[in-house]
Design a protein around this motif. Sequence first.
Motif, short mmCIF file in Angstrom:
data_model
loop_
_atom_site.label_atom_id
_atom_site.label_comp_id
_atom_site.label_asym_id
_atom_site.label_seq_id
_atom_site.Cartn_x
_atom_site.Cartn_y
_atom_site.Cartn_z
N PHE A 114 11.47 59.43 61.75
CA PHE A 114 9.89 59.22 60.50
C PHE A 114 10.96 57.94 59.99
CE2 PHE A 114 8.18 58.05 55.83
CZ PHE A 114 6.67 57.89 56.99
N GLU A 115 12.76 57.58 60.04
CA GLU A 115 13.66 56.21 59.27
C GLU A 115 13.18 55.65 59.80
OE1 GLU A 115 16.52 58.72 57.69
OE2 GLU A 115 15.91 59.03 55.52
N HIS A 116 13.29 55.61 61.33
CA HIS A 116 13.27 54.59 62.54
C HIS A 116 12.55 54.00 63.08
CE1 HIS A 116 13.43 53.49 66.98
NE2 HIS A 116 14.16 53.21 66.70
N ILE A 117 11.16 54.73 62.56
CA ILE A 117 9.62 54.21 62.41
C ILE A 117 9.57 52.99 62.00
CG2 ILE A 117 7.08 54.64 62.17
CD1 ILE A 117 7.34 57.60 63.83
N GLU A 118 9.84 53.59 60.46
CA GLU A 118 9.94 52.69 59.06
C GLU A 118 11.08 51.00 59.82
OE1 GLU A 118 10.94 52.26 54.41
OE2 GLU A 118 11.38 54.09 55.70
N ILE A 132 -8.96 60.17 59.23
CA ILE A 132 -9.43 61.51 58.52
C ILE A 132 -9.34 60.98 56.95
CG2 ILE A 132 -8.95 63.91 57.75
CD1 ILE A 132 -7.40 64.27 60.17
N TYR A 133 -8.26 60.06 56.58
CA TYR A 133 -8.65 60.02 54.65
C TYR A 133 -8.41 58.37 54.36
CZ TYR A 133 -6.70 64.87 54.45
OH TYR A 133 -6.97 65.64 54.23
N ASP A 134 -9.58 57.89 55.70
CA ASP A 134 -10.00 56.41 55.30
C ASP A 134 -9.07 55.81 54.88
OD1 ASP A 134 -11.93 54.73 55.76
OD2 ASP A 134 -12.75 54.29 53.66
N ASN A 135 -7.71 55.28 56.51
CA ASN A 135 -6.60 54.62 55.89
C ASN A 135 -5.92 54.98 54.27
OD1 ASN A 135 -6.75 53.12 58.56
ND2 ASN A 135 -8.31 52.44 57.94
N GLN A 136 -6.58 55.79 53.68
CA GLN A 136 -5.16 56.31 52.50
C GLN A 136 -4.09 56.81 52.98
OE1 GLN A 136 -6.66 56.63 49.51
NE2 GLN A 136 -8.58 56.32 50.44
N PRO A 137 -2.93 55.39 51.73
CA PRO A 137 -1.66 56.00 52.32
C PRO A 137 -0.88 57.38 52.95
CG PRO A 137 -1.97 54.47 50.15
CD PRO A 137 -2.83 55.09 50.08
N MET A 138 0.01 57.53 52.99
CA MET A 138 0.45 59.28 53.75
C MET A 138 2.48 59.15 52.91
SD MET A 138 0.45 57.95 57.08
CE MET A 138 -0.77 57.42 57.84
N ASN A 139 2.64 60.33 52.75
CA ASN A 139 3.75 60.71 52.59
C ASN A 139 4.14 61.09 54.14
OD1 ASN A 139 3.35 63.02 51.61
ND2 ASN A 139 3.68 62.46 49.71
N PHE A 140 5.72 61.67 53.84
CA PHE A 140 6.47 61.92 55.41
C PHE A 140 6.02 63.64 54.91
CE2 PHE A 140 10.57 64.96 56.88
CZ PHE A 140 9.91 64.90 57.27
#
Length: 160
Positions: free
Chosen positions: A102-106, A65-73
């Motif tokens: 989310f931390e595990h994914i990181e 949706i946001y053209d690969n813009q960063p995201m936060n939790f």
Amino acid sequence: MNINVLKNILLKCICSLSENNLVLTARIFEHELDLLESDDIVKVLKDLSVLELCLIIAMKHHSEIYDNQPMNFEMVYSRYVKFANKHASIQTVQRPVVMKAFEHIEKLELVSMISQGTSRVQKDYQFFKLLVTSQQISEAISKSHGVPTEIVQWANSSLT
């Protein structure tokens, strides 16, 4: 990466090496490494919990949706809760549990934190970038067993 697999790739490239096709051989090697890395990522994705998969899918949709813009939790959590609330069969999980997922994914390096300089940003608002492709996510979900139908459909839908 398994050292024996890397050796086999190198042997395959060396066997086709000659003065005339050095560049081609380098491309073959690069392609083989890309395939190997992609397969490894798909294996990691396949082993995620349903909650972790949901977070990855939420990130995938955000990226689309946001053209690969960063995201936060917070952004990912909001998208996950919206999906879970829409589907009665998907159980909403408490926020601290979602944060742990989310931390595990990181830790698995499926996302990467984007440096915020020296400023201290609350963990919920630190920006991340998704490091896996939509194709890898789709492949992992198609190879996974026991993923609820709603989640498979959400993963395969575009811009939801």
